[in-house]
Scaffold this active site. Structure first.
Site, PDB file in Angstrom:
ATOM      1  CG  HIS A  58      -1.785  -1.202   1.377  1.00 10.04           C
ATOM      2  ND1 HIS A  58      -1.294  -2.275   2.239  1.00 10.04           N
ATOM      3  CD2 HIS A  58      -3.100  -1.265   1.082  1.00 10.04           C
ATOM      4  CE1 HIS A  58      -2.505  -3.094   2.365  1.00 10.04           C
ATOM      5  NE2 HIS A  58      -3.386  -2.381   1.808  1.00 10.04           N
ATOM      6  CG  ASP A  61       1.880  -0.993   3.440  1.00  6.76           C
ATOM      7  OD1 ASP A  61       1.295  -0.702   4.261  1.00  6.76           O
ATOM      8  OD2 ASP A  61       1.314  -2.002   2.697  1.00  6.76           O
ATOM      9  CG  MET A  92      -0.901  -5.820  -6.345  1.00  2.57           C
ATOM     10  SD  MET A  92      -1.095  -5.292  -4.781  1.00  2.57           S
ATOM     11  CE  MET A  92      -1.673  -6.678  -3.927  1.00  2.57           C
ATOM     12  CD  GLU A 185      -8.293  -7.918  -1.287  1.00  3.02           C
ATOM     13  OE1 GLU A 185      -7.529  -7.524  -1.848  1.00  3.02           O
ATOM     14  OE2 GLU A 185      -8.387  -8.614  -0.324  1.00  3.02           O
ATOM     15  CE  LYS A 187     -12.306  -8.333   5.783  1.00  3.28           C
ATOM     16  NZ  LYS A 187     -10.937  -7.867   5.991  1.00  3.28           N
ATOM     17  CD  GLU A 221      -7.873 -11.961   1.888  1.00  5.37           C
ATOM     18  OE1 GLU A 221      -7.367 -11.011   1.290  1.00  5.37           O
ATOM     19  OE2 GLU A 221      -8.130 -12.078   2.934  1.00  5.37           O
ATOM     20  CG  HIS A 224     -11.636 -11.339   1.853  1.00  5.92           C
ATOM     21  ND1 HIS A 224     -11.106 -10.381   1.122  1.00  5.92           N
ATOM     22  CD2 HIS A 224     -10.895 -11.271   3.110  1.00  5.92           C
ATOM     23  CE1 HIS A 224     -10.303  -9.494   1.874  1.00  5.92           C
ATOM     24  NE2 HIS A 224     -10.212 -10.146   3.215  1.00  5.92           N
ATOM     25  CG  ASP A 249      -5.016 -10.814  -1.788  1.00  6.19           C
ATOM     26  OD1 ASP A 249      -4.083 -10.790  -2.735  1.00  6.19           O
ATOM     27  OD2 ASP A 249      -5.306  -9.990  -1.192  1.00  6.19           O
ATOM     28  CG  ASP A 259      -9.810 -11.105   7.034  1.00  7.92           C
ATOM     29  OD1 ASP A 259      -9.727 -12.220   6.771  1.00  7.92           O
ATOM     30  OD2 ASP A 259      -9.661  -9.653   6.422  1.00  7.92           O
ATOM     31  CG  ASP A 261      -6.028 -11.585   6.824  1.00  4.23           C
ATOM     32  OD1 ASP A 261      -6.643 -12.265   6.035  1.00  4.23           O
ATOM     33  OD2 ASP A 261      -5.970 -10.535   7.085  1.00  4.23           O
ATOM     34  CG  ASP A 291      -3.726 -10.069   2.088  1.00  5.66           C
ATOM     35  OD1 ASP A 291      -3.239  -9.529   3.103  1.00  5.66           O
ATOM     36  OD2 ASP A 291      -4.837  -9.533   1.742  1.00  5.66           O
TER      37      ASP A 291
HETATM   38  C1  GCO Z   1      -7.798  -7.426   4.281  1.00  4.31           C
HETATM   39  C2  GCO Z   1      -7.528  -7.427   3.039  1.00  4.31           C
HETATM   40  C3  GCO Z   1      -6.251  -6.572   2.661  1.00  4.31           C
HETATM   41  C4  GCO Z   1      -6.127  -6.252   1.048  1.00  4.31           C
HETATM   42  C5  GCO Z   1      -5.107  -5.325   1.089  1.00  4.31           C
HETATM   43  C6  GCO Z   1      -4.701  -4.982  -0.452  1.00  4.31           C
HETATM   44  O1  GCO Z   1      -8.854  -8.194   4.554  1.00  4.31           O
HETATM   45  O2  GCO Z   1      -7.174  -6.653   5.362  1.00  4.31           O
HETATM   46  O3  GCO Z   1      -7.506  -8.650   2.416  1.00  4.31           O
HETATM   47  O4  GCO Z   1      -5.357  -7.088   3.214  1.00  4.31           O
HETATM   48  O5  GCO Z   1      -5.813  -7.195   0.299  1.00  4.31           O
HETATM   49  O6  GCO Z   1      -5.365  -4.120   1.582  1.00  4.31           O
HETATM   50  O7  GCO Z   1      -5.761  -4.171  -0.856  1.00  4.31           O
HETATM   51 MN    MN Z   2      -6.560  -9.487   0.595  1.00  2.71          MN
HETATM   52 MN    MN Z   3      -8.066 -10.189   4.215  1.00  5.59          MN
END
Ligand code: GCO
Ligand code: MN
Ligand code: MN
Length: 390
Positions: A58, A61, A92, A185, A187, A221, A224, A249, A259, A261, A291
């Site tokens: 990002h 970041d 990316m 993306e 979610k 993702e 998600h 992702d 979420d 991850d 991700d």
């Molecule tokens: C999340 C998202 C993020 C995005 C990222 C890229 O749930 O936090 O998946 O990780 O993928 O912000 O745009």
């Molecule tokens: Mn993501």
């Molecule tokens: Mn996520």
């Protein structure tokens, strides 16, 4: 047995991680960070050490949100030098439209026109940054494009605003000749109660309504779609079939939870297998982006274990997919499933003569029911193969 380094990540696997993934400090809504901040140049070194190919980011970041232009340029130069030194690419880039409090009501769909304009400005600058770093994919995740209460705006108004914003950014992409492909993306929820464009399928319906549909695809993702109770691989397959799988992702997630991850492959082994098998079978050759982040119980060494684990699990499943495809018994079952009896009028593409023959044909349902569908056996063979018994 495969050779020992068969599970060693190599550049052709295109494994990438976001700066925010290995840099995740383990903060959650109830507790503070447990790991020290990881400078972007150190994240690059760490990724190179674990065998990754690419790093994503990002805007913020890397560059603090209010950095002066000279500071920004210095940071970018140092980062580029680190990437070169370690042989890491930036496939990316994306933009944070969710962290700063100004985005409390969303970004492109926010009710305040000033916030919407700021979101566009911030995204164009993030596109400039990504282009400078060589990125060709730009991900848009509508982190806070949603609601707690639908009293605040009509949901179709949000869709219109989102369309206007993506059209604007596509035009900017064209004018600057950046050559980006946008990957949207989805979610379903979190951080907001309900997020617009809650699944990959929603975005696949939205994209054809844009000014430049060819420039825009999706970034599905694992976590998600799983949060939404859906089959991730099916979403990926539909995106692929539509020519829209521009990025992916990879992580893991238990349904019905926040979420998470999680490390790829750590929670839903079979779902991860079908996914890897799909990507490899169709020859997806885009980045394989993880991700995800390490457990909050880990230190920096554990972050490396996490990153290595994501890639290793992918490669193990890739090798299992090859074995599945080469398995005689599995293939024998599959080859029986789609055999037409003699004299069956072809369905396929419509033709009047074919339709007339089909309308006349007599189907013997009892006979059809005699055909075995040994899916129990097929699934058990898969299980045996995955668990190493076969
Ligand atoms: C999340 C998202 C993020 C995005 C990222 C890229 O749930 O936090 O998946 O990780 O993928 O912000 O745009
Ligand atoms: Mn993501
Ligand atoms: Mn996520």
């Amino acid at each position: 047995m495969p050779s020992l380094n068969a599970y060693q990540p190599r550049p052709e696997h295109k494994f990438s991680f976001g700066l925010w993934t290995v840099g995740n400090r383990g903060r959650d809504p109830f507790g503070d960070g447990v790991r020290p901040a990881l400078a972007p140049v150190d994240a690059v070194a760490l990724l190179a050490e674990t065998g990754a190919w690419g790093v994503n980011l990002h805007d913020n970041d890397l560059v603090p949100i209010d950095a002066a232009p000279s500071e920004r340029d210095r940071i970018v130069k140092e980062f580029q030098a680190a990437c070169r030194r370690h042989g890491i690419v930036v496939p990316m880039a994306t933009v944070s439209l969710f962290f700063h409090p100004v985005f409390r009501d969303g970004a492109f769909t926010a009710n305040d026109p000033e916030v919407r304009a700021y979101a566009l400005q911030k995204t164009m600058r993030a596109m400039d940054l990504g282009a400078e770093l060589g990125a060709k994919i730009f991900v848009l995740w509508g982190g806070r494009e949603g609601v707690e209460t639908d009293a605040c705006r009509r949901a179709d108004e949000a869709v219109k605003r989102l369309r206007e914003a993506v059209n604007y950014l596509c035009a900017y992409n064209q004018e600057q000749q950046y050559g980006y492909h946008f990957a949207l993306e989805a979610k379903p929820n979190e951080p907001r109660g309900d997020i617009y464009m809650s699944t990959t399928g929603h975005y696949l319906g939205f994209i054809p309504t844009l000014d430049h549909p060819e420039m825009v695809g999706v970034n599905p993702e694992f976590a998600h779609e799983t949060m939404a109770g859906l089959n991730f691989m099916h979403a990926v397959a539909q995106a692929w079939e539509a020519g829209k799988l521009f990025h992916i992702d990879l992580n893991d997630q238990m349904p019905g939870r926040y979420d998470q991850d999680l490390r790829f492959g750590s929670a839903n082994l079979k779902a991860a297998f079908w996914l890897v098998k799909f990507l490899e079978d169709v020859g997806y050759d885009g980045p394989r982006h993880f991700d995800a982040h390490a457990y909050r119980t880990e230190d920096l060494e554990g972050v490396k274990d996490f990153a290595r684990g994501c890639m290793r699990s992918y490669l193990i499943l890739k090798e299992k997919a090859e074995r599945w495809n080469a398995d005689g018994e599995i293939q024998a079952i599959l080859s029986e499933l789609d055999v037409a009896p003699p004299g069956l009028p072809a369905a396929g593409r419509y033709a009047s003569s074919g339709a007339a023959a089909l309308l006349k044909h007599e189907f013997n349902k009892d006979q059809i029911m005699k055909k075995r569908l040994p899916y129990e056996r097929l699934d058990q063979l898969t299980f045996d193969l995955l668990t190493g018994v076969r």
